[in-house]
Design an enzyme around this catalytic site. Structure first.
Site, PDB file in Angstrom:
ATOM      1  N   TRP A 102      -3.488  34.214  -1.889  1.00 34.60           N
ATOM      2  CA  TRP A 102      -3.194  35.536  -2.468  1.00 34.60           C
ATOM      3  C   TRP A 102      -1.961  35.491  -3.337  1.00 34.60           C
ATOM      4  CZ3 TRP A 102      -6.997  38.527  -3.145  1.00 34.60           C
ATOM      5  CH2 TRP A 102      -8.027  38.606  -2.212  1.00 34.60           C
ATOM      6  N   ASP A 172       3.545  41.736  -0.921  1.00 35.01           N
ATOM      7  CA  ASP A 172       2.138  42.095  -0.702  1.00 35.01           C
ATOM      8  C   ASP A 172       1.942  42.084   0.816  1.00 35.01           C
ATOM      9  OD1 ASP A 172      -0.583  42.257  -0.360  1.00 35.01           O
ATOM     10  OD2 ASP A 172      -1.081  40.556  -1.666  1.00 35.01           O
ATOM     11  N   LYS A 196      -7.429  46.405   5.655  1.00 34.84           N
ATOM     12  CA  LYS A 196      -7.143  45.471   6.740  1.00 34.84           C
ATOM     13  C   LYS A 196      -6.549  46.219   7.927  1.00 34.84           C
ATOM     14  CE  LYS A 196      -7.842  42.326   3.426  1.00 34.84           C
ATOM     15  NZ  LYS A 196      -7.150  41.853   2.241  1.00 34.84           N
TER      16      LYS A 196
HETATM   17  C1  LIG Z   1      -7.233  41.416   0.959  1.00 33.00           C
HETATM   18  C2  LIG Z   1      -5.969  41.033   0.276  1.00 33.00           C
HETATM   19  C3  LIG Z   1      -5.768  41.245  -1.092  1.00 33.00           C
HETATM   20  C4  LIG Z   1      -6.837  41.835  -1.982  1.00 33.00           C
HETATM   21  O1  LIG Z   1      -7.019  43.142  -1.675  1.00 33.00           O
HETATM   22  P1  LIG Z   1      -7.991  44.083  -2.541  1.00 33.00           P
HETATM   23  O2  LIG Z   1      -7.670  45.420  -1.973  1.00 33.00           O
HETATM   24  O3  LIG Z   1      -9.382  43.618  -2.300  1.00 33.00           O
HETATM   25  O4  LIG Z   1      -7.598  43.957  -3.971  1.00 33.00           O
HETATM   26  C5  LIG Z   1      -4.559  40.893  -1.635  1.00 33.00           C
HETATM   27  N1  LIG Z   1      -3.585  40.357  -0.882  1.00 33.00           N
HETATM   28  C6  LIG Z   1      -3.751  40.123   0.429  1.00 33.00           C
HETATM   29  C7  LIG Z   1      -2.623  39.530   1.207  1.00 33.00           C
HETATM   30  C8  LIG Z   1      -4.934  40.459   1.049  1.00 33.00           C
HETATM   31  O5  LIG Z   1      -5.098  40.239   2.366  1.00 33.00           O
END
Ligand SMILES: *Cc1c(COP(=O)(O)O)cnc(C)c1O
Length: 360
Positions: A102, A172, A196
């Site tokens: 990511w 993030d 999540k």
């Molecule tokens: C799932 C995830 C993403 C992507 O998320 P989207 O909402 O599908 O764009 C980005 N960073 C991390 C750490 C993730 O777990």
């Protein structure tokens, strides 16, 4: 009805209590005469829902008053571009610490809008750790330092933060937000997709310090401009009303269960039980350095990968779903976010022991 234990990385399991509450309120919210999904986002009922959700999220994370909380769309991936557009100029530098897939994606997208570079990376060791944070040299002129607080695919999580001095730290937090207390004041900006640990897909949370607003590049689409969204109360256009409402119920439940300190204790018990099962066996292995292991996503491999299919099929027949690892790394991955009950982790640990025995 047969609800299973769902170990999916995202969209992920949601608290059953909240799902039931939503079901109860599906046809009519309060005495509104309609469901939340049918309401005007500007009407007084939805305003009440929206404000309560924000207040509860602020309380959960002890968000200081000089931060805005935004309820946006576009997912965490949209923030990969919104972030540099808002915080940096096209010629500014921005530093990314890479601990997995990511972070790499965030950097690749960030580099389209500013001079984004990797400041440190654990790619040489297969992203099995957080790089040494004490030896970082941070350019004081960098617009921000970006980390992925939990790498969802590799299962690597920060337990200490880099000291970035006066350079804003950006995280993030998609896959570990609300799993434990964090000191928001250490960050310039936090973002997270909801699917999540917060609620249904379609909602993205951004928590941003006031002094970082108002600096967006002129090409920034208004919808991605934090200042525009902040002054519109995240309602520059129609917000994701259902996901916002759902998230509010999740926040309320977390508060009622003792807030993030209590959530952290539950998550620690779950993760430790699973890592112990892996470490106490020669049959299962987790590749991450113990001090950097994620409490949310636990990847593991079987000693003999030709048994993966059997493992997954038998797990499924016991009601343990979506344990297959990410296609980029193979093996298994158990995502055990807030909504995974301790009994679900115990059921997995018991199954793993039984499966191992059946192979002896
Ligand atoms: C799932 C995830 C993403 C992507 O998320 P989207 O909402 O599908 O764009 C980005 N960073 C991390 C750490 C993730 O777990």
């Amino acid at each position: 009805m047969a609800r299973t234990y769902n170990f999916s990385a995202g969209p992920a399991a949601l608290p059953e209590t909240v799902l039931s509450k939503v079901q109860e309120q599906m046809l009519e919210w309060g005495s509104a005469g309609m469901s939340v999904m049918e309401m005007s986002h500007r009407g007084k009922d939805f305003m009440q829902i929206a404000q309560a959700a924000e207040a509860d999220l602020r309380e959960l994370l002890s968000v200081p008053d000089n931060y805005k909380v935004l309820f946006l769309q576009g997912g965490a991936t949209q923030q990969f571009s919104a972030l540099p557009l808002n915080l940096s100029g096209p010629e500014s530098s921005a530093a990314y610490i890479l601990t997995g897939s990511w972070g790499k994606k965030a950097l690749a997208e960030g580099a389209r809008f500013c001079c984004a570079e990797a400041l440190a990376s654990s790619s040489e060791t297969g992203f099995d750790r957080i790089p040494d944070l004490d030896s970082l040299t941070i350019d004081e002129n960098a617009a921000y330092v970006h980390i992925t607080s939990n790498e969802t695919i590799g299962g690597v999580e920060y337990w200490d933060l880099p000291d970035t001095g006066s350079v804003p730290l950006v995280a993030d937090m998609s896959s570990n937000i609300l799993s434990r207390p964090v000191d928001v004041s250490k960050f310039g900006l936090i973002y997270a997709g909801a699917q999540k640990n917060i609620g249904p897909a379609g909602l993205t949370i951004v928590i941003v310090r006031d002094d970082l607003l108002g600096k967006a590049q002129s090409i920034t689409p208004s919808m991605l401009n934090y200042e525009v969204q902040a002054s519109a109360g995240s309602m520059s256009n129609t917000p994701p009303t259902f996901a916002w409402y759902f998230a509010g119920l999740v926040f309320r439940e977390l508060l009622e269960l003792g807030g993030l300190t209590a959530a952290a204790e539950r998550n620690k018990r779950k993760a430790e039980a699973l890592y112990q099962a892996i470490d106490n066996s020669d049959f299962y292995a987790n590749p991450v350095q113990p001090k950097d292991r994620s409490y949310m996503n636990v990847p593991f491999t079987l000693a003999d990968a030709s048994l993966d299919g059997d493992f997954l099929a038998q797990a499924e027949s016991r009601g343990l779903k979506t344990l297959k690892g990410h296609r980029s790394v193979g093996g298994m991955r158990a995502s055990i976010y807030n909504a995974m009950p301790e009994a679900g982790v115990q059921a997995l640990v018991d199954f793993m022991a039984d499966f191992e025995k059946s192979q002896a």
